[in-house]
Design a protein around this motif. Structure first.
Motif, mmCIF file in Angstrom:
data_model
loop_
_atom_site.group_PDB
_atom_site.id
_atom_site.type_symbol
_atom_site.label_atom_id
_atom_site.label_comp_id
_atom_site.label_asym_id
_atom_site.label_seq_id
_atom_site.Cartn_x
_atom_site.Cartn_y
_atom_site.Cartn_z
ATOM 1 N N ASN A 54 -2.303 7.649 -3.337
ATOM 2 C CA ASN A 54 -1.542 6.413 -3.540
ATOM 3 C C ASN A 54 -1.056 5.813 -2.218
ATOM 4 O OD1 ASN A 54 -1.709 6.672 -6.463
ATOM 5 N ND2 ASN A 54 -0.280 8.362 -6.193
ATOM 6 N N ILE A 55 -1.970 5.733 -1.244
ATOM 7 C CA ILE A 55 -1.577 5.250 0.089
ATOM 8 C C ILE A 55 -2.119 3.850 0.396
ATOM 9 C CG2 ILE A 55 -1.292 7.568 1.027
ATOM 10 C CD1 ILE A 55 -4.065 7.314 2.309
ATOM 11 N N GLU A 56 -2.793 3.225 -0.553
ATOM 12 C CA GLU A 56 -3.348 1.887 -0.332
ATOM 13 C C GLU A 56 -2.221 0.903 -0.015
ATOM 14 O OE1 GLU A 56 -6.776 -0.804 -2.390
ATOM 15 O OE2 GLU A 56 -5.365 0.202 -3.713
ATOM 16 N N GLY A 57 -2.415 0.104 1.025
ATOM 17 C CA GLY A 57 -1.433 -0.896 1.429
ATOM 18 C C GLY A 57 -0.315 -0.362 2.310
ATOM 19 N N LEU A 58 -0.290 0.943 2.568
ATOM 20 C CA LEU A 58 0.776 1.528 3.384
ATOM 21 C C LEU A 58 0.428 1.566 4.869
ATOM 22 C CD1 LEU A 58 1.853 4.540 1.110
ATOM 23 C CD2 LEU A 58 2.801 2.219 1.200
ATOM 24 N N THR B 259 -2.185 15.837 16.538
ATOM 25 C CA THR B 259 -2.606 14.993 15.432
ATOM 26 C C THR B 259 -1.378 14.257 14.911
ATOM 27 O OG1 THR B 259 -4.416 16.429 14.785
ATOM 28 C CG2 THR B 259 -3.556 14.972 13.099
ATOM 29 N N THR B 260 -1.542 12.967 14.639
ATOM 30 C CA THR B 260 -0.457 12.143 14.108
ATOM 31 C C THR B 260 -0.927 11.481 12.823
ATOM 32 O OG1 THR B 260 0.321 11.692 16.355
ATOM 33 C CG2 THR B 260 1.105 10.220 14.612
ATOM 34 N N ILE B 261 -0.063 11.487 11.811
ATOM 35 C CA ILE B 261 -0.322 10.737 10.583
ATOM 36 C C ILE B 261 0.811 9.732 10.425
ATOM 37 C CG2 ILE B 261 -1.705 12.496 9.425
ATOM 38 C CD1 ILE B 261 0.782 13.397 7.911
ATOM 39 N N SER B 262 0.485 8.571 9.857
ATOM 40 C CA SER B 262 1.533 7.555 9.746
ATOM 41 C C SER B 262 1.238 6.565 8.627
ATOM 42 C CB SER B 262 1.688 6.808 11.073
ATOM 43 O OG SER B 262 0.457 6.253 11.464
ATOM 44 N N PHE B 263 2.301 5.927 8.169
ATOM 45 C CA PHE B 263 2.252 4.769 7.286
ATOM 46 C C PHE B 263 2.783 3.608 8.127
ATOM 47 C CE2 PHE B 263 3.124 7.736 3.461
ATOM 48 C CZ PHE B 263 1.777 7.964 3.268
ATOM 49 N N GLU B 264 1.897 2.875 8.762
ATOM 50 C CA GLU B 264 2.302 1.862 9.728
ATOM 51 C C GLU B 264 2.892 0.603 9.099
ATOM 52 O OE1 GLU B 264 -1.141 1.351 12.220
ATOM 53 O OE2 GLU B 264 -0.788 3.274 13.219
ATOM 54 N N ASN B 265 2.691 0.383 7.813
ATOM 55 C CA ASN B 265 3.270 -0.788 7.152
ATOM 56 C C ASN B 265 4.673 -0.530 6.626
ATOM 57 O OD1 ASN B 265 0.893 -2.087 7.692
ATOM 58 N ND2 ASN B 265 0.077 -1.927 5.615
ATOM 59 N N LEU C 129 0.625 11.647 2.526
ATOM 60 C CA LEU C 129 -0.488 11.877 3.437
ATOM 61 C C LEU C 129 -0.161 13.163 4.173
ATOM 62 C CD1 LEU C 129 -3.157 10.918 4.730
ATOM 63 C CD2 LEU C 129 -1.781 9.627 6.379
ATOM 64 N N GLU C 130 -1.123 14.078 4.197
ATOM 65 C CA GLU C 130 -0.894 15.347 4.883
ATOM 66 C C GLU C 130 -2.133 15.721 5.687
ATOM 67 O OE1 GLU C 130 0.101 17.990 1.701
ATOM 68 O OE2 GLU C 130 -1.927 18.067 0.925
ATOM 69 N N ALA C 131 -1.910 16.545 6.713
ATOM 70 C CA ALA C 131 -3.011 16.981 7.574
ATOM 71 C C ALA C 131 -2.754 18.402 8.042
ATOM 72 C CB ALA C 131 -3.148 16.059 8.774
ATOM 73 N N ASP C 132 -3.847 19.147 8.170
ATOM 74 C CA ASP C 132 -3.816 20.507 8.708
ATOM 75 C C ASP C 132 -4.713 20.547 9.934
ATOM 76 O OD1 ASP C 132 -2.302 21.603 6.533
ATOM 77 O OD2 ASP C 132 -4.146 21.683 5.347
ATOM 78 N N ILE C 133 -4.229 21.148 11.009
ATOM 79 C CA ILE C 133 -5.077 21.404 12.175
ATOM 80 C C ILE C 133 -5.639 22.801 11.998
ATOM 81 C CG2 ILE C 133 -5.197 21.647 14.676
ATOM 82 C CD1 ILE C 133 -2.771 19.792 14.884
ATOM 83 N N LEU C 134 -6.960 22.886 11.919
ATOM 84 C CA LEU C 134 -7.637 24.169 11.784
ATOM 85 C C LEU C 134 -8.228 24.568 13.132
ATOM 86 C CD1 LEU C 134 -8.103 22.519 8.926
ATOM 87 C CD2 LEU C 134 -9.304 24.591 8.379
#
Length: 156
Positions: free
Chosen positions: A50-54, A100-106, A118-123
């Motif tokens: 559910n990240i559309e538009g974010l 690593t950076t994750i963001s909701f720029e809007n 939104l999530e991220a793992d560094i492997l």
């Protein structure tokens, strides 16, 4: 019972010494630490809902200790509502810092909707080394909703 000739005893003692020395040598080999790796295979696994538009974005890079060299950099805008993928970053030298950076720029002053994340793992070499997540609980930073994970040269 038949007695062994007298010269057999020194031979038997010699064989026992050789076997004992081999066992000690094998034990020392097992105790030796593995050589330290100079580079690692890095991947970034991410998912979101559910990240559309974010203005969802994932980015990162490996940076040398002097800050002069940037390698393995990536920057991806995620316009879909739901995402899930693995980015193969490649080999990263252990003298580099990887982030690593994750963001909701809007989302500059508001939080994400309740059901968005939104999530991220560094492997590193196939194992999760760092994890980050942004969602409704993440407050906007100084510019927008964001999170960053870093692996420093001394923590590979």
């Amino acid at each position: 019972m038949k007695r062994l000739p007298i010269f057999s005893y020194p031979v038997a003692a010699l064989l026992c010494c050789i076997i004992s020395a081999c066992n000690e040598s094998d034990a020392k080999k097992q105790d030796d630490p593995k050589p330290t790796a100079t580079q690692h295979t890095v991947q970034v696994r991410y998912s979101g809902a559910n990240i559309e538009g974010l203005g969802a974005r994932i980015s990162g890079a490996a940076i040398s200790t002097d800050g002069q060299t940037v390698v393995n950099n990536f920057d991806t805008l995620l316009p879909e509502a739901n995402v899930s993928d693995v980015l193969s970053i490649g080999q990263v030298l252990t003298v580099y810092e990887f982030s690593t950076t994750i963001s909701f720029e809007n989302l500059r002053t508001a939080r994400a909707p309740l059901n968005s994340y939104l999530e991220a793992d560094i492997l590193v070499d196939g194992l999760v080394k760092r994890s980050i997540r942004i969602d409704h609980a993440t407050a906007p930073g100084t510019t927008f909703v964001t999170a960053k994970a870093t692996i420093k040269p001394d923590s590979w």
